[in-house]
Design a protein around this motif. Structure first.
Motif, PDB file in Angstrom:
ATOM      1  N   LEU A 218       0.830  -1.206   0.000  1.00  0.00           N
ATOM      2  CA  LEU A 218       0.000   0.000   0.000  1.00  0.00           C
ATOM      3  C   LEU A 218       0.864   1.255   0.000  1.00  0.00           C
ATOM      4  O   LEU A 218       0.692   2.161  -0.819  1.00  0.00           O
ATOM      5  CB  LEU A 218      -0.919  -0.021   1.211  1.00  0.00           C
ATOM      6  CG  LEU A 218      -1.998   1.060   1.296  1.00  0.00           C
ATOM      7  CD1 LEU A 218      -3.063   0.822   0.249  1.00  0.00           C
ATOM      8  CD2 LEU A 218      -2.619   1.059   2.691  1.00  0.00           C
ATOM      9  N   VAL A 219       1.827   1.308   0.922  1.00  0.00           N
ATOM     10  CA  VAL A 219       2.685   2.488   1.044  1.00  0.00           C
ATOM     11  C   VAL A 219       3.595   2.628  -0.176  1.00  0.00           C
ATOM     12  O   VAL A 219       3.796   3.735  -0.695  1.00  0.00           O
ATOM     13  CB  VAL A 219       3.517   2.418   2.336  1.00  0.00           C
ATOM     14  CG1 VAL A 219       4.491   3.594   2.412  1.00  0.00           C
ATOM     15  CG2 VAL A 219       2.604   2.422   3.559  1.00  0.00           C
ATOM     16  N   ALA A 220       4.138   1.518  -0.672  1.00  0.00           N
ATOM     17  CA  ALA A 220       5.017   1.568  -1.838  1.00  0.00           C
ATOM     18  C   ALA A 220       4.274   2.104  -3.058  1.00  0.00           C
ATOM     19  O   ALA A 220       4.822   2.917  -3.820  1.00  0.00           O
ATOM     20  CB  ALA A 220       5.582   0.180  -2.136  1.00  0.00           C
ATOM     21  N   SER A 221       3.034   1.697  -3.237  1.00  0.00           N
ATOM     22  CA  SER A 221       2.239   2.179  -4.374  1.00  0.00           C
ATOM     23  C   SER A 221       1.980   3.673  -4.276  1.00  0.00           C
ATOM     24  O   SER A 221       2.076   4.404  -5.269  1.00  0.00           O
ATOM     25  CB  SER A 221       0.911   1.416  -4.434  1.00  0.00           C
ATOM     26  OG  SER A 221       1.115   0.051  -4.669  1.00  0.00           O
TER      27      SER A 221
ATOM     28  N   ALA B 182      12.459   5.097  -1.107  1.00  0.00           N
ATOM     29  CA  ALA B 182      11.675   4.485  -0.033  1.00  0.00           C
ATOM     30  C   ALA B 182      10.837   3.326  -0.562  1.00  0.00           C
ATOM     31  O   ALA B 182      10.701   2.283   0.094  1.00  0.00           O
ATOM     32  CB  ALA B 182      10.777   5.530   0.624  1.00  0.00           C
ATOM     33  N   ALA B 183      10.283   3.513  -1.766  1.00  0.00           N
ATOM     34  CA  ALA B 183       9.489   2.442  -2.388  1.00  0.00           C
ATOM     35  C   ALA B 183      10.360   1.222  -2.675  1.00  0.00           C
ATOM     36  O   ALA B 183       9.919   0.078  -2.514  1.00  0.00           O
ATOM     37  CB  ALA B 183       8.840   2.947  -3.667  1.00  0.00           C
ATOM     38  N   VAL B 184      11.607   1.451  -3.094  1.00  0.00           N
ATOM     39  CA  VAL B 184      12.535   0.344  -3.344  1.00  0.00           C
ATOM     40  C   VAL B 184      12.799  -0.428  -2.048  1.00  0.00           C
ATOM     41  O   VAL B 184      12.837  -1.663  -2.040  1.00  0.00           O
ATOM     42  CB  VAL B 184      13.857   0.865  -3.948  1.00  0.00           C
ATOM     43  CG1 VAL B 184      14.920  -0.234  -3.942  1.00  0.00           C
ATOM     44  CG2 VAL B 184      13.626   1.362  -5.370  1.00  0.00           C
ATOM     45  N   GLY B 185      12.988   0.302  -0.954  1.00  0.00           N
ATOM     46  CA  GLY B 185      13.204  -0.346   0.333  1.00  0.00           C
ATOM     47  C   GLY B 185      12.047  -1.257   0.714  1.00  0.00           C
ATOM     48  O   GLY B 185      12.247  -2.402   1.143  1.00  0.00           O
ATOM     49  N   LEU B 186      10.839  -0.755   0.531  1.00  0.00           N
ATOM     50  CA  LEU B 186       9.657  -1.575   0.809  1.00  0.00           C
ATOM     51  C   LEU B 186       9.564  -2.736  -0.176  1.00  0.00           C
ATOM     52  O   LEU B 186       9.142  -3.845   0.186  1.00  0.00           O
ATOM     53  CB  LEU B 186       8.399  -0.715   0.739  1.00  0.00           C
ATOM     54  CG  LEU B 186       8.232   0.308   1.861  1.00  0.00           C
ATOM     55  CD1 LEU B 186       7.102   1.283   1.536  1.00  0.00           C
ATOM     56  CD2 LEU B 186       7.957  -0.390   3.192  1.00  0.00           C
ATOM     57  N   GLY B 187       9.969  -2.462  -1.427  1.00  0.00           N
ATOM     58  CA  GLY B 187       9.941  -3.510  -2.442  1.00  0.00           C
ATOM     59  C   GLY B 187      10.865  -4.668  -2.106  1.00  0.00           C
ATOM     60  O   GLY B 187      10.545  -5.831  -2.377  1.00  0.00           O
ATOM     61  N   ILE B 188      12.008  -4.370  -1.521  1.00  0.00           N
ATOM     62  CA  ILE B 188      12.946  -5.425  -1.109  1.00  0.00           C
ATOM     63  C   ILE B 188      12.285  -6.334  -0.071  1.00  0.00           C
ATOM     64  O   ILE B 188      12.383  -7.566  -0.143  1.00  0.00           O
ATOM     65  CB  ILE B 188      14.240  -4.809  -0.558  1.00  0.00           C
ATOM     66  CG1 ILE B 188      15.013  -4.122  -1.708  1.00  0.00           C
ATOM     67  CG2 ILE B 188      15.103  -5.881   0.114  1.00  0.00           C
ATOM     68  CD1 ILE B 188      16.228  -3.337  -1.237  1.00  0.00           C
ATOM     69  N   TYR B 189      11.598  -5.715   0.889  1.00  0.00           N
ATOM     70  CA  TYR B 189      10.885  -6.518   1.894  1.00  0.00           C
ATOM     71  C   TYR B 189       9.820  -7.392   1.228  1.00  0.00           C
ATOM     72  O   TYR B 189       9.689  -8.592   1.542  1.00  0.00           O
ATOM     73  CB  TYR B 189      10.239  -5.603   2.926  1.00  0.00           C
ATOM     74  CG  TYR B 189       9.197  -6.298   3.768  1.00  0.00           C
ATOM     75  CD1 TYR B 189       9.563  -7.266   4.699  1.00  0.00           C
ATOM     76  CD2 TYR B 189       7.847  -6.000   3.612  1.00  0.00           C
ATOM     77  CE1 TYR B 189       8.599  -7.929   5.463  1.00  0.00           C
ATOM     78  CE2 TYR B 189       6.878  -6.655   4.367  1.00  0.00           C
ATOM     79  CZ  TYR B 189       7.258  -7.616   5.281  1.00  0.00           C
ATOM     80  OH  TYR B 189       6.311  -8.268   6.021  1.00  0.00           O
TER      81      TYR B 189
ATOM     82  N   GLY C 200       8.747  -4.100 -10.353  1.00  0.00           N
ATOM     83  CA  GLY C 200       8.773  -2.830  -9.634  1.00  0.00           C
ATOM     84  C   GLY C 200       9.679  -1.815 -10.295  1.00  0.00           C
ATOM     85  O   GLY C 200       9.365  -0.617 -10.347  1.00  0.00           O
ATOM     86  N   SER C 201      10.819  -2.272 -10.813  1.00  0.00           N
ATOM     87  CA  SER C 201      11.744  -1.370 -11.514  1.00  0.00           C
ATOM     88  C   SER C 201      11.101  -0.782 -12.759  1.00  0.00           C
ATOM     89  O   SER C 201      11.262   0.410 -13.059  1.00  0.00           O
ATOM     90  CB  SER C 201      13.022  -2.128 -11.895  1.00  0.00           C
ATOM     91  OG  SER C 201      13.699  -2.597 -10.744  1.00  0.00           O
TER      92      SER C 201
END
Length: 305
Positions: free
Chosen positions: A54-57, A109-116, A129-130
């Motif tokens: 949700l936050v990454a989007s 920040a979205a990349v960080g969440l994407g890693i999780y 995501g990229s």
């Protein structure tokens, strides 16, 4: 040194809130709600992954809006007289460098969440995501911006409808179903309509600045007819999904948003000045919000009974 062309008395959090273009953010988090709700019959919902998605989007959508702010300024499309909540650079004295830095920060920040998210699902999502982040940049950046072409509605609808719903479903279930794909269609249409409404309003100015959007190619009346047709297609698709039992009958709650769609089309008819079309844009965004929320609630209720 970058020149700031105009300032305004408005300050504080309102400027930064407007910079995010909040009326567009429902296009990022509503699909996450729908994709997650569709996963209910398959698995228990993993709440931390849902929240991360949700936050990454929202972050990627915010970054896209700021890239748009930056490049519209650089290309001279935004002026102090421009209609809408964009134009933080020309109206509020925020430097282009600051806007770009915040956009990059949102992406990081979205990349960080994407890693999780990848750690608990699949690293294939890193590639997807990229592509999403790159598309957000190329939407108004690069030598051939997508937003300046007739394909803006299609690209925004596909990525923010089909892709987000698909990913939201996948990270919960480990697969992508026909139900998720088919349910994404009306959502993709309504997200595309948000951009169509924006382009209808800005059609004259965009054409003067070299854009070739679908609204410019079709003209005002043609673009409004297409907007109305896409609204109709979204609602008909939902009814068919329900009749064929792809989604539960409670999904028809989304039909309660239909009056907003009618209002949006009516507000565009006979209007020529951008300020006159602002209510139509608002109603178009509200259609996506109400339709999406009601669809998610209907799916949740239907699968929980």
């Amino acid at each position: 040194m970058e020149k700031r062309t105009h300032t305004s008395e408005e300050s504080g959090w309102r400027i930064w809130w407007q910079l995010m273009r909040p009326h567009t953010l429902t296009a990022s988090f509503v699909p996450v709600l729908i994709g997650t709700a569709l996963a209910l019959p398959v698995t228990e919902i993993h709440v931390p992954v849902f929240l991360a998605m949700l936050v990454a989007s929202i972050l990627i959508q915010s970054a896209t809006n700021m890239f748009n702010e930056y490049f519209d300024f650089k290309r001279g499309l935004d002026t102090a007289e421009s209609v809408g909540i964009g134009g933080a650079i020309v109206r509020h004295g925020i430097t282009p460098r600051t806007v770009m830095a915040i956009a990059v920060g949102c992406c990081a920040a979205a990349v960080g969440l994407g890693i999780y998210i990848c750690l608990v699902s699949s690293w294939w999502l890193a590639a997807i995501g990229s592509v999403c982040i790159a598309t957000g940049y190329l939407y108004t950046g690069g030598p051939y911006p997508i937003a300046y072409s007739p394909f803006g509605e299609i690209v925004s609808g596909l990525f923010m409808g089909l892709v987000i719903i698909g990913i939201s479903f996948f990270i919960q279930t480990g697969t992508v179903s026909d139900t998720a794909i088919l349910t994404s269609v009306p959502v993709s249409i309504l997200i595309g309509n948000i951009l169509m409404a924006n382009n209808i309003r800005d059609r004259v100015g965009d054409e003067k600045n070299g854009r070739r959007t679908l609204a410019i190619l079709l003209g005002h009346k043609g673009a409004v007819r297409l907007l109305a047709g896409m609204f109709a297609a979204a609602y008909v698709w939902l009814v068919v999904l329900t009749l064929t039992e792809v989604v539960p009958p409670e999904s028809l709650l989304a039909l309660l948003s239909l009056p907003k769609a009618v209002q949006a089309v009516r507000e565009f008819k006979g209007k020529t000045a951008p300020p006159e079309m602002m209510p139509a844009m608002k109603f178009t965004a509200q259609v996506n919000t109400f339709f999406g929320f009601l669809l998610a609630v209907g799916v949740f209720i239907g699968y929980s009974l």
